[in-house]
Write a protein that holds these residues in place. Structure first.
Motif, PDB file in Angstrom:
ATOM      1  N   GLU A  82      31.979 -18.595   6.435  1.00 11.00           N
ATOM      2  CA  GLU A  82      31.449 -19.344   7.574  1.00 11.00           C
ATOM      3  C   GLU A  82      31.880 -18.638   8.852  1.00 11.00           C
ATOM      4  N   VAL A  83      30.926 -18.387   9.719  1.00 10.90           N
ATOM      5  CA  VAL A  83      31.184 -17.682  10.976  1.00 10.90           C
ATOM      6  C   VAL A  83      31.180 -18.691  12.127  1.00 10.90           C
ATOM      7  N   THR A  84      32.152 -18.504  13.028  1.00 12.79           N
ATOM      8  CA  THR A  84      32.284 -19.390  14.181  1.00 12.79           C
ATOM      9  C   THR A  84      32.629 -18.564  15.412  1.00 12.79           C
ATOM     10  N   GLU A 107      32.441  -6.713  10.204  1.00 13.73           N
ATOM     11  CA  GLU A 107      33.697  -6.989   9.490  1.00 13.73           C
ATOM     12  C   GLU A 107      33.411  -7.683   8.162  1.00 13.73           C
ATOM     13  N   ALA A 108      32.455  -8.595   8.153  1.00 18.02           N
ATOM     14  CA  ALA A 108      32.093  -9.313   6.926  1.00 18.02           C
ATOM     15  C   ALA A 108      31.570  -8.336   5.866  1.00 18.02           C
ATOM     16  N   ARG A 109      30.759  -7.402   6.290  1.00 20.12           N
ATOM     17  CA  ARG A 109      30.249  -6.397   5.345  1.00 20.12           C
ATOM     18  C   ARG A 109      31.402  -5.583   4.758  1.00 20.12           C
ATOM     19  N   LYS A 110      32.345  -5.182   5.598  1.00 22.63           N
ATOM     20  CA  LYS A 110      33.509  -4.410   5.119  1.00 22.63           C
ATOM     21  C   LYS A 110      34.307  -5.203   4.089  1.00 22.63           C
ATOM     22  N   GLN A 111      34.349  -6.524   4.245  1.00 25.21           N
ATOM     23  CA  GLN A 111      35.105  -7.378   3.335  1.00 25.21           C
ATOM     24  C   GLN A 111      34.290  -7.803   2.110  1.00 25.21           C
ATOM     25  N   GLY A 112      33.051  -7.332   2.012  1.00 27.56           N
ATOM     26  CA  GLY A 112      32.239  -7.598   0.833  1.00 27.56           C
ATOM     27  C   GLY A 112      31.510  -8.929   0.826  1.00 27.56           C
ATOM     28  N   PHE A 113      31.356  -9.548   1.989  1.00 27.63           N
ATOM     29  CA  PHE A 113      30.590 -10.791   2.034  1.00 27.63           C
ATOM     30  C   PHE A 113      29.105 -10.496   1.850  1.00 27.63           C
ATOM     31  N   HIS A 114      28.416 -11.393   1.187  1.00 24.23           N
ATOM     32  CA  HIS A 114      26.977 -11.289   0.971  1.00 24.23           C
ATOM     33  C   HIS A 114      26.209 -12.190   1.943  1.00 24.23           C
ATOM     34  N   THR A 115      26.780 -13.352   2.244  1.00 29.92           N
ATOM     35  CA  THR A 115      26.113 -14.350   3.064  1.00 29.92           C
ATOM     36  C   THR A 115      27.069 -14.905   4.108  1.00 29.92           C
ATOM     37  N   LEU A 116      26.567 -15.113   5.320  1.00 35.82           N
ATOM     38  CA  LEU A 116      27.316 -15.823   6.351  1.00 35.82           C
ATOM     39  C   LEU A 116      26.570 -17.094   6.712  1.00 35.82           C
ATOM     40  N   ILE A 155      23.970 -32.151  12.130  1.00 34.22           N
ATOM     41  CA  ILE A 155      24.371 -30.741  12.085  1.00 34.22           C
ATOM     42  C   ILE A 155      23.385 -29.975  11.216  1.00 34.22           C
ATOM     43  N   GLY A 156      23.270 -28.695  11.518  1.00 36.45           N
ATOM     44  CA  GLY A 156      22.443 -27.808  10.713  1.00 36.45           C
ATOM     45  C   GLY A 156      23.283 -26.649  10.217  1.00 36.45           C
ATOM     46  N   SER A 157      22.909 -26.143   9.062  1.00 33.37           N
ATOM     47  CA  SER A 157      23.520 -24.922   8.550  1.00 33.37           C
ATOM     48  C   SER A 157      22.504 -23.798   8.685  1.00 33.37           C
ATOM     49  N   PHE A 158      22.977 -22.682   9.204  1.00 31.88           N
ATOM     50  CA  PHE A 158      22.144 -21.493   9.431  1.00 31.88           C
ATOM     51  C   PHE A 158      22.749 -20.360   8.619  1.00 31.88           C
ATOM     52  N   GLN A 159      21.906 -19.644   7.879  1.00 34.43           N
ATOM     53  CA  GLN A 159      22.372 -18.659   6.919  1.00 34.43           C
ATOM     54  C   GLN A 159      21.758 -17.290   7.201  1.00 34.43           C
ATOM     55  N   LYS A 160      22.580 -16.247   6.988  1.00 33.77           N
ATOM     56  CA  LYS A 160      22.075 -14.879   7.044  1.00 33.77           C
ATOM     57  C   LYS A 160      22.611 -14.138   5.832  1.00 33.77           C
ATOM     58  N   ILE A 161      21.688 -13.552   5.077  1.00 34.06           N
ATOM     59  CA  ILE A 161      22.095 -12.704   3.969  1.00 34.06           C
ATOM     60  C   ILE A 161      22.279 -11.296   4.532  1.00 34.06           C
TER      61      ILE A 161
END
Length: 162
Positions: A82-84, A107-116, A155-161
């Motif tokens: 989750e990004v804030t 940074e998320a890509r470097k840590q191996g995250f697929h989705t934020l 609230i809404g959840s917004f996603q980016k792969i």
């Protein structure tokens, strides 16, 4: 020039001031009472090296902070974060949010995250616009899930792969 520095103890007082402004004055945060320094520390200084927080600096002055936290505590969600982003009110509208989002995605890509995932009060049109302009798609809407300032809030959840 905007730079990013991993959050350290000496950033915590300013981060607390920034966050508590939003607690007391907006529906951007769903806390209803100010957080003390220990709660701020627990929220931005995670022991897991994948979940990091960064001070957003301009000439060594904190303009805000950006972080990736755990989306859920179950292991299958480890590919998601989750990004804030929180900025000082006088730093809004200057392109700093976009820079912070670009940085944290790297940074998320470097840590191996697929989705934020970003969770946003639906009244916060500024944040909704920032995330949508940067490739996030609304994937959930929770109606009347929070109560602040004498009204029920969505609230809404917004996603980016990535």
């Amino acid at each position: 020039m905007i730079t990013f520095e991993e959050v350290a103890e000496y950033h915590l007082n300013e981060i607390r001031e920034i966050y508590n402004y939003y607690v007391l004055n907006t529906t951007i945060s769903f806390h209803t009472e100010e957080l003390d320094i220990e709660h701020i520390k627990a929220s931005v200084m995670n022991n897991n090296p994948r979940f990091k927080s960064y001070a957003i600096l301009d000439e060594n002055q904190i303009n805000g902070y950006v972080l990736i936290t755990s989306y859920k505590s179950k292991q299958a969600y480890d590919i998601s974060g989750e990004v804030t982003i929180y900025l000082k009110p006088d730093c809004l509208g200057k392109g700093i949010g976009k820079q912070a989002l670009t940085f944290i995605e790297g940074e998320a890509r470097k840590q191996g995250f697929h989705t934020l995932i970003a969770t946003i009060c639906m009244e916060n049109t500024r944040s909704k616009s920032l995330f949508e302009r940067n490739g996030y798609v609304q994937c959930a809407l929770f109606k009347e899930i929070g109560y602040k300032f004498d009204r029920k809030r969505d609230i809404g959840s917004f996603q980016k792969i990535l």
